[in-house]
Scaffold this active site. Structure first.
Site, PDB file in Angstrom:
ATOM      1  N   ASP A 115       0.834  -1.204   0.000  1.00  0.00           N
ATOM      2  CA  ASP A 115       0.000   0.000   0.000  1.00  0.00           C
ATOM      3  C   ASP A 115       0.862   1.245   0.000  1.00  0.00           C
ATOM      4  O   ASP A 115       1.978   1.231   0.534  1.00  0.00           O
ATOM      5  CB  ASP A 115      -0.844   0.039   1.288  1.00  0.00           C
ATOM      6  CG  ASP A 115      -2.206  -0.547   1.051  1.00  0.00           C
ATOM      7  OD1 ASP A 115      -2.943   0.000   0.221  1.00  0.00           O
ATOM      8  OD2 ASP A 115      -2.506  -1.565   1.689  1.00  0.00           O
ATOM      9  N   HIS A 140       2.863   3.722  -8.839  1.00  0.00           N
ATOM     10  CA  HIS A 140       2.860   2.289  -9.169  1.00  0.00           C
ATOM     11  C   HIS A 140       4.186   1.889  -9.828  1.00  0.00           C
ATOM     12  O   HIS A 140       4.696   0.804  -9.574  1.00  0.00           O
ATOM     13  CB  HIS A 140       1.677   1.955 -10.084  1.00  0.00           C
ATOM     14  CG  HIS A 140       0.346   2.148  -9.411  1.00  0.00           C
ATOM     15  ND1 HIS A 140       0.090   1.713  -8.129  1.00  0.00           N
ATOM     16  CD2 HIS A 140      -0.808   2.752  -9.835  1.00  0.00           C
ATOM     17  CE1 HIS A 140      -1.162   2.029  -7.794  1.00  0.00           C
ATOM     18  NE2 HIS A 140      -1.719   2.663  -8.807  1.00  0.00           N
ATOM     19  N   LEU A 177      13.399 -19.042  -5.151  1.00  0.00           N
ATOM     20  CA  LEU A 177      12.277 -18.276  -4.595  1.00  0.00           C
ATOM     21  C   LEU A 177      11.054 -18.449  -5.484  1.00  0.00           C
ATOM     22  O   LEU A 177      11.171 -18.437  -6.712  1.00  0.00           O
ATOM     23  CB  LEU A 177      12.653 -16.776  -4.570  1.00  0.00           C
ATOM     24  CG  LEU A 177      11.570 -15.802  -4.112  1.00  0.00           C
ATOM     25  CD1 LEU A 177      11.429 -15.832  -2.582  1.00  0.00           C
ATOM     26  CD2 LEU A 177      11.898 -14.364  -4.542  1.00  0.00           C
TER      27      LEU A 177
HETATM   28  C1  FPP Z   1      -1.841  -0.094  -3.389  1.00  0.00           C
HETATM   29  O1  FPP Z   1      -1.414   1.236  -3.279  1.00  0.00           O
HETATM   30  C2  FPP Z   1      -1.160  -0.701  -4.498  1.00  0.00           C
HETATM   31  C3  FPP Z   1      -1.772  -1.334  -5.512  1.00  0.00           C
HETATM   32  C4  FPP Z   1      -3.225  -1.482  -5.640  1.00  0.00           C
HETATM   33  C5  FPP Z   1      -1.005  -1.887  -6.617  1.00  0.00           C
HETATM   34  C6  FPP Z   1       0.239  -2.568  -6.205  1.00  0.00           C
HETATM   35  C7  FPP Z   1       0.972  -2.933  -7.394  1.00  0.00           C
HETATM   36  C8  FPP Z   1       2.284  -2.757  -7.591  1.00  0.00           C
HETATM   37  C9  FPP Z   1       3.228  -2.196  -6.643  1.00  0.00           C
HETATM   38  C10 FPP Z   1       2.862  -3.240  -8.836  1.00  0.00           C
HETATM   39  C11 FPP Z   1       3.064  -4.713  -8.681  1.00  0.00           C
HETATM   40  C12 FPP Z   1       4.100  -5.128  -9.512  1.00  0.00           C
HETATM   41  C13 FPP Z   1       4.577  -6.357  -9.589  1.00  0.00           C
HETATM   42  C14 FPP Z   1       5.670  -6.538 -10.495  1.00  0.00           C
HETATM   43  C15 FPP Z   1       4.076  -7.511  -8.853  1.00  0.00           C
HETATM   44  P1  FPP Z   1      -2.463   2.361  -3.527  1.00  0.00           P
HETATM   45  O2  FPP Z   1      -2.481   2.662  -4.976  1.00  0.00           O
HETATM   46  O3  FPP Z   1      -3.788   1.954  -2.981  1.00  0.00           O
HETATM   47  O4  FPP Z   1      -1.842   3.551  -2.759  1.00  0.00           O
HETATM   48  P2  FPP Z   1      -2.596   4.494  -1.744  1.00  0.00           P
HETATM   49  O5  FPP Z   1      -3.111   3.603  -0.655  1.00  0.00           O
HETATM   50  O6  FPP Z   1      -1.544   5.420  -1.280  1.00  0.00           O
HETATM   51  O7  FPP Z   1      -3.687   5.169  -2.512  1.00  0.00           O
END
Ligand code: FPP
Length: 226
Positions: free
Chosen positions: A12, A29, A123
């Site tokens: 998050d 992201h 892994l």
């Molecule tokens: C939550 O933060 C994050 C997500 C919904 C997406 C997570 C995805 C990635 C980090 C990319 C994954 C990549 C790989 C290669 C597996 P948020 O957007 O809800 O942030 P906020 O809580 O600050 O709004």
């Protein structure tokens, strides 16, 4: 070091990371993907056997279409550019979740990555994508009904995963959010204020240290825990 730890990460804070820099959320992201790369690289040396990351939940379709598209595109790019490196690192990729709502090109990249990394032994990187644990449990229950077998072992086999030892959730959030409910039955939780894009190898080490100081009793007494 023998790698035995099964870790789940609920990432998050990408959006907040971007907002603090007056960047679009998609920049958060992108930085989140860089953090995934960092953590995957250091995981085996920290004794991690599998890393299950929540990349896109079944409920994330509720986000603006532009953000969803950008996120899924980022994942595809990650797979295309990272697979060679993952093979070199001995990482095996496995996807969990629905595939029927994803684009053909993404599914193709996922299948190629799974196939090409299948002999990775250092892994397992399990990526939860269009994933809902409740849906996975319903699907597993259907397989149980078809097979006429109703026991814990069969349920675990139908789910196709293993128990998670430690769940790390970043950015101050403290919820499970439909993340591997069965597998987290006895998981320990470590919550951190760190935003996911800032999550470092040091933070991962610290979380594992906190975990290793916990006494896991599995409902018994300390001496009985195995
Ligand atoms: C939550 O933060 C994050 C997500 C919904 C997406 C997570 C995805 C990635 C980090 C990319 C994954 C990549 C790989 C290669 C597996 P948020 O957007 O809800 O942030 P906020 O809580 O600050 O709004």
């Amino acid at each position: 070091m023998t790698s035995t730890l099964h870790i789940g990460i609920i990432m998050d804070g990408n959006g907040r990371w971007a907002e603090r820099r007056s960047h679009p959320r998609t920049a958060g992201h992108r930085a989140g993907v860089r953090a995934v790369r960092r953590i995957v690289e250091s995981a085996p040396s920290l004794g991690v056997r599998s890393l299950t990351v929540y990349a896109f939940s079944a409920d994330n379709w509720r986000r603006p279409e532009m953000e969803v598209r950008a996120l899924l595109r980022l994942l595809r790019t990650y797979l295309i550019y990272e697979t060679d490196r993952l093979i070199q690192q001995g990482v095996r990729i496995q996807f969990m979740g629905r595939r029927d709502r994803l684009s053909e090109t993404l599914v193709e990249a996922m299948e190629t990555a799974e196939l090409r990394t299948r002999s990775g032994e250092c892994l397992t990187l399990r990526i939860a994508l269009d994933y809902s644990s409740r849906e996975a449990l319903v699907d597993a229950a259907k397989s149980m009904a078809e097979a006429g077998r109703f026991d814990r072992q069969f349920m675990a086999e139908a789910l196709g995963t293993e128990d998670i030892d430690l769940v790390i959730r970043t950015a101050g959030e403290q919820r499970l959010s439909d993340f591997f409910l069965w597998e987290c039955a006895y998981a320990e939780f470590v919550f951190t204020e760190r935003l996911w894009p800032d999550f470092s190898t040091q933070d991962m080490k610290a979380a594992i240290e906190v975990y290793s100081r916990r006494t896991r009793k599995f409902g018994g007494l300390p001496a009985m825990a195995s």
